[in-house]
Design an enzyme around this catalytic site. Structure first.
Site, PDB file in Angstrom:
ATOM      1  N   SER A 128       1.341   8.829   3.371  1.00 16.71           N
ATOM      2  CA  SER A 128       1.091   7.412   3.103  1.00 16.71           C
ATOM      3  C   SER A 128      -0.252   7.239   2.429  1.00 16.71           C
ATOM      4  O   SER A 128      -0.577   6.156   1.968  1.00 16.71           O
ATOM      5  CB  SER A 128       1.123   6.613   4.402  1.00 16.71           C
ATOM      6  OG  SER A 128       0.251   7.175   5.339  1.00 16.71           O
ATOM      7  N   HIS A 149       8.624   7.822   1.506  1.00 21.30           N
ATOM      8  CA  HIS A 149       7.712   7.135   2.421  1.00 21.30           C
ATOM      9  C   HIS A 149       8.465   6.149   3.310  1.00 21.30           C
ATOM     10  O   HIS A 149       8.976   5.136   2.834  1.00 21.30           O
ATOM     11  CB  HIS A 149       6.613   6.415   1.607  1.00 21.30           C
ATOM     12  CG  HIS A 149       5.567   5.809   2.474  1.00 21.30           C
ATOM     13  ND1 HIS A 149       5.032   4.568   2.259  1.00 21.30           N
ATOM     14  CD2 HIS A 149       4.951   6.284   3.591  1.00 21.30           C
ATOM     15  CE1 HIS A 149       4.142   4.309   3.193  1.00 21.30           C
ATOM     16  NE2 HIS A 149       4.082   5.332   4.004  1.00 21.30           N
ATOM     17  N   GLU A 161      10.054   4.137   0.197  1.00 21.46           N
ATOM     18  CA  GLU A 161       9.464   4.224  -1.133  1.00 21.46           C
ATOM     19  C   GLU A 161       9.689   5.648  -1.640  1.00 21.46           C
ATOM     20  O   GLU A 161       9.262   6.613  -0.988  1.00 21.46           O
ATOM     21  CB  GLU A 161       7.974   3.893  -1.085  1.00 21.46           C
ATOM     22  CG  GLU A 161       7.722   2.407  -0.838  1.00 21.46           C
ATOM     23  CD  GLU A 161       6.251   2.066  -0.633  1.00 21.46           C
ATOM     24  OE1 GLU A 161       5.818   1.027  -1.148  1.00 21.46           O
ATOM     25  OE2 GLU A 161       5.541   2.816   0.065  1.00 21.46           O
ATOM     26  N   ASN A 199       1.801  -0.297   1.269  1.00 17.79           N
ATOM     27  CA  ASN A 199       0.487  -0.096   1.893  1.00 17.79           C
ATOM     28  C   ASN A 199      -0.650  -0.662   1.050  1.00 17.79           C
ATOM     29  O   ASN A 199      -1.666  -1.113   1.589  1.00 17.79           O
ATOM     30  CB  ASN A 199       0.239   1.390   2.153  1.00 17.79           C
ATOM     31  CG  ASN A 199       0.963   1.875   3.395  1.00 17.79           C
ATOM     32  OD1 ASN A 199       1.451   1.064   4.185  1.00 17.79           O
ATOM     33  ND2 ASN A 199       1.057   3.179   3.556  1.00 17.79           N
TER      34      ASN A 199
HETATM   35  N1  CAA Z   1      12.773   2.818  17.599  1.00 20.16           N
HETATM   36  C1  CAA Z   1      14.047   2.393  17.498  1.00 20.16           C
HETATM   37  N2  CAA Z   1      14.386   1.081  17.526  1.00 20.16           N
HETATM   38  C2  CAA Z   1      13.425   0.191  17.727  1.00 20.16           C
HETATM   39  C3  CAA Z   1      12.073   0.554  17.849  1.00 20.16           C
HETATM   40  C4  CAA Z   1      11.771   1.930  17.782  1.00 20.16           C
HETATM   41  N3  CAA Z   1      10.512   2.390  17.873  1.00 20.16           N
HETATM   42  N4  CAA Z   1      11.331  -0.569  18.005  1.00 20.16           N
HETATM   43  C5  CAA Z   1      12.191  -1.592  17.972  1.00 20.16           C
HETATM   44  N5  CAA Z   1      13.447  -1.144  17.801  1.00 20.16           N
HETATM   45  C6  CAA Z   1      14.664  -1.913  17.640  1.00 20.16           C
HETATM   46  C7  CAA Z   1      15.046  -2.544  18.943  1.00 20.16           C
HETATM   47  O1  CAA Z   1      15.867  -1.693  19.715  1.00 20.16           O
HETATM   48  C8  CAA Z   1      15.794  -3.773  18.483  1.00 20.16           C
HETATM   49  O2  CAA Z   1      17.108  -3.442  18.096  1.00 20.16           O
HETATM   50  P1  CAA Z   1      18.358  -4.392  18.476  1.00 20.16           P
HETATM   51  O3  CAA Z   1      17.979  -5.774  18.016  1.00 20.16           O
HETATM   52  O4  CAA Z   1      19.497  -3.818  17.715  1.00 20.16           O
HETATM   53  O5  CAA Z   1      18.512  -4.298  19.914  1.00 20.16           O
HETATM   54  C9  CAA Z   1      15.059  -4.164  17.197  1.00 20.16           C
HETATM   55  O6  CAA Z   1      14.415  -2.983  16.735  1.00 20.16           O
HETATM   56  C10 CAA Z   1      14.057  -5.255  17.436  1.00 20.16           C
HETATM   57  O7  CAA Z   1      13.162  -4.779  18.432  1.00 20.16           O
HETATM   58  P2  CAA Z   1      12.560  -5.668  19.604  1.00 20.16           P
HETATM   59  O8  CAA Z   1      13.468  -6.812  19.919  1.00 20.16           O
HETATM   60  O9  CAA Z   1      12.143  -4.779  20.721  1.00 20.16           O
HETATM   61  O10 CAA Z   1      11.201  -6.138  19.022  1.00 20.16           O
HETATM   62  P3  CAA Z   1      10.893  -7.155  17.891  1.00 20.16           P
HETATM   63  O11 CAA Z   1      11.979  -8.108  17.584  1.00 20.16           O
HETATM   64  O12 CAA Z   1       9.608  -7.667  18.353  1.00 20.16           O
HETATM   65  O13 CAA Z   1      10.695  -6.238  16.607  1.00 20.16           O
HETATM   66  C11 CAA Z   1       9.561  -4.759  15.174  1.00 20.16           C
HETATM   67  C12 CAA Z   1       9.867  -5.125  16.628  1.00 20.16           C
HETATM   68  C13 CAA Z   1      10.840  -4.307  14.491  1.00 20.16           C
HETATM   69  C14 CAA Z   1       8.561  -3.617  15.222  1.00 20.16           C
HETATM   70  C15 CAA Z   1       8.969  -6.030  14.436  1.00 20.16           C
HETATM   71  O14 CAA Z   1       7.900  -6.535  15.175  1.00 20.16           O
HETATM   72  C16 CAA Z   1       8.501  -5.726  13.037  1.00 20.16           C
HETATM   73  O15 CAA Z   1       9.267  -5.708  12.097  1.00 20.16           O
HETATM   74  N6  CAA Z   1       7.156  -5.508  12.891  1.00 20.16           N
HETATM   75  C17 CAA Z   1       6.544  -5.148  11.621  1.00 20.16           C
HETATM   76  C18 CAA Z   1       6.415  -3.645  11.576  1.00 20.16           C
HETATM   77  C19 CAA Z   1       5.790  -3.175  10.284  1.00 20.16           C
HETATM   78  O16 CAA Z   1       5.163  -3.896   9.541  1.00 20.16           O
HETATM   79  N7  CAA Z   1       5.961  -1.867  10.009  1.00 20.16           N
HETATM   80  C20 CAA Z   1       5.396  -1.253   8.835  1.00 20.16           C
HETATM   81  C21 CAA Z   1       4.001  -0.785   9.104  1.00 20.16           C
HETATM   82  S1  CAA Z   1       3.308   0.019   7.682  1.00 20.16           S
HETATM   83  C22 CAA Z   1       3.894   1.597   7.748  1.00 20.16           C
HETATM   84  O17 CAA Z   1       4.516   2.014   8.682  1.00 20.16           O
HETATM   85  C23 CAA Z   1       3.628   2.456   6.571  1.00 20.16           C
HETATM   86  C24 CAA Z   1       2.459   3.313   6.682  1.00 20.16           C
HETATM   87  O18 CAA Z   1       2.395   4.291   5.954  1.00 20.16           O
HETATM   88  C25 CAA Z   1       1.334   3.010   7.541  1.00 20.16           C
END
Ligand code: CAA
Length: 528
Positions: A128, A149, A161, A199
């Site tokens: 990343s 990515h 990506e 990112n």
């Molecule tokens: N593994 C598997 N499934 C997961 C999980 C995990 N770690 N975390 C959540 N889930 C699933 C849950 O089981 C749930 O599925 P169902 O609806 O089918 O039951 C679904 O995802 C939603 O989860 P929750 O209800 O527990 O939680 P939420 O609605 O609060 O969503 C989230 C959690 C998906 C993380 C949401 O908050 C979100 O989209 N956040 C933004 C995350 C983000 O921006 N990620 C990118 C970061 S940048 C990056 O990663 C790149 C880099 O290089 C740094």
């Protein structure tokens, strides 16, 4: 010598994953779910057990939610095979490396893979922050190295990506793109530039949030609430930093700073200190929030207990809305409350049964300065003779109240304003009285970065929106958010921020002004 890589992603049957941290485990899960055999290599035995436990826990959660049967769980887990050395990957069609973000470590992995893989197998790097070109250049077959990515959590976020370099064999890029589709992800093809699309947009915005926290502009909870409750993003920036990892975030910012320069990418000292202290976020149990106790936070959380400064007192019964005319002849920063805003606030208060006057001579419980996103409380409050007991109020969204004290606002007046917002059914956040206030400062600077990226020709508006909706869970992408907010308004707020801070990082780019005149190249209708 060029070699023919596996011709299409459809032909990829067996995969490998090197490095079984949180991302590696998630990627192995996604590949196995799609029916691929996955060999995993993790040098650290403890990390291997943790990674397998993450993978298994995630599959078990899917069973408990009814998305998988017990049999499917067993079948998927049975496709994942740990191997003690890279030799176990010899038959893999594609290997994803997810080892720590240090070039020497990646180089070592690529060299070992080069020795065991068939020449036509593909090496995908989930880096990343490092240059895919530098990683590829070290390979004996640089054409087969492609960036792949993923986003955290890998099983959930739908974006991949696909990063190509000047060395990439087009067949390898096609194969990775096809594979991404086959495992249920949406591929966006990008060239090798620091941060790629997501990112490069996300990290400066997250960094901005840390600067705001560190400078006392707003509290941790208020920053996150302004973004989730107001803007509607799934997580607040500080909670998201904890999810990504503060060390990872710092590494990405350093690369962005080296490549692009400018204050948006200069890591906030607090971010560096927390990372140095080992407070790296969820993975260490502590970052901006503490995950060892009850304070664990996902997208929401219950922050109110931790905001004693905004504890409810009784709502004022009478309010003076300080509107236009309070300050004569203001220049530069817009300190003159807008007549419509004052009238709107007055109607809102009256509808809630609060007695309202605009006559400064009438004594009331509280003065409310009807400010816009540019802020400017002290001038009108002083002119109305209410410097100590007036507070700025801005309602950027239907459900969010930005409460803005001036330097002279008393603690009692501040608490009364919070109580007033609560009585109106709004979530109150406190912001420094600076251009953009809280939600606007974070959002419009972020949207500015997106417009600048489009202006650079690095990504299309559609790519930007796809990346942020599928990679970061935004309900609408930056271009749609910009269209909804209004490009003209965004440009005005950014101009005020630019004038207020003197930082060119906030200056509205020419393309934003053009959008303000000619409209944005996105559909706003049907916005959810
Ligand atoms: N593994 C598997 N499934 C997961 C999980 C995990 N770690 N975390 C959540 N889930 C699933 C849950 O089981 C749930 O599925 P169902 O609806 O089918 O039951 C679904 O995802 C939603 O989860 P929750 O209800 O527990 O939680 P939420 O609605 O609060 O969503 C989230 C959690 C998906 C993380 C949401 O908050 C979100 O989209 N956040 C933004 C995350 C983000 O921006 N990620 C990118 C970061 S940048 C990056 O990663 C790149 C880099 O290089 C740094």
């Amino acid at each position: 010598m060029a070699v023919t890589v596996v011709s299409l992603g459809m032909g990829i049957r067996s995969a490998g994953v090197v490095g079984l941290g949180t991302m590696g485990a998630g990627i192995a899960e996604v590949l196995a779910m799609a029916g691929l055999t996955v060999t995993v290599v993790e040098a650290d035995p403890d990390a291997l057990s943790r990674g397998i436990a993450i993978l298994d826990g995630s599959l078990r959660k899917a069973v408990s939610r009814g998305r998988l049967t017990e049999d499917e769980h067993k079948e998927i887990a049975g496709r994942v095979h740990p191997a003690p050395t890279m030799a176990g990957m010899a038959d893999a069609d594609l290997v994803v490396e997810v080892v720590p973000e240090q070039l020497p470590v990646k180089r070592q992995v690529i060299a070992e893979l080069d020795q065991v893989l068939r020449p036509e197998a593909i090496i995908a790097t989930n880096t990343s922050s490092l240059s895919v070109t530098s990683i590829a250049a070290d390979s004996a077959h640089p054409g087969r190295v492609v960036g792949m990515h993923f986003f955290n959590p890998a099983p959930v976020m739908r974006l991949v990506e696909v990063v190509t370099t000047v060395l990439t064999d087009p067949g390898a890029a096609r194969a990775v793109t096809a594979l991404a589709g086959r495992i249920g992800k949406t591929p966006v093809q990008v060239t090798d530039r620091a941060g790629f699309v997501a990112n490069a947009l996300l990290l400066p915005y997250l960094n901005h949030a840390v600067w705001l926290l560190e400078t006392g502009y707003a509290s941790r909870e208020d920053i996150d609430l302004a973004v989730t409750t107001g803007i509607g993003l799934p997580m607040g920036p500080l909670a998201l930093l904890d999810l990504i990892g503060l060390d990872t975030s710092l590494a990405i910012l350093e690369v962005l700073e080296r490549e692009f320069g400018g204050t948006r990418y200069t890591p906030a000292p607090l971010l560096r200190r927390l990372a140095d202290a080992g407070r790296t976020g969820r993975k260490s149990g502590r970052g901006f929030y503490d995950y060892g106790h009850q304070e664990t936070r996902g997208a929401a959380g219950s922050p109110d207990q931790s905001r004693p400064d905004l504890a409810a007192v009784s709502s004022p019964g009478t309010v003076t809305v300080i509107g236009p005319g309070a300050v004569a002849g203001t220049a530069g920063r817009s300190a003159e409350p807008h007549p419509d805003r004052a009238a709107e606030l007055g109607s809102l208060f009256e509808a809630a049964g609060i007695s309202v006057t605009s006559n400064p001579a009438h004594p009331t419980d509280l003065g409310i300065v009807a400010i816009g996103p540019e802020g400017g409380v002290l001038g009108p409050a002083s002119a109305a003779g209410r410097a100590a007991d007036a507070v700025g109020l801005h309602l950027p969204y239907q459900n969010l109240a930005e409460i803005v004290p001036s330097q002279l606002t008393s603690a009692g007046a501040l608490a009364a304003a919070v109580a007033l917002a609560t009585r109106l059914g709004l979530t109150a956040v406190r912001s420094a009285d600076r251009p953009g206030l809280l939600a606007g400062a974070l959002l419009f600077a972020h949207l500015r970065d997106a417009v600048a990226m489009v202006a650079d020709g690095y990504a299309t508006p559609a790519d930007v929106d796809t990346a942020m909706t599928l990679g970061c869970g935004y309900p609408r992408g930056p271009m749609r958010l910009l269209a909804e907010a209004g490009a003209g308004k965004a440009a005005d707020v950014l101009s005020a921020m630019h004038a207020g801070y003197g930082d060119p990082a906030f200056a509205p780019p020419p393309l934003l002004r053009e959008y303000a005149i000619g409209g944005l190249p996105v559909q706003v209708s049907g916005a959810s």
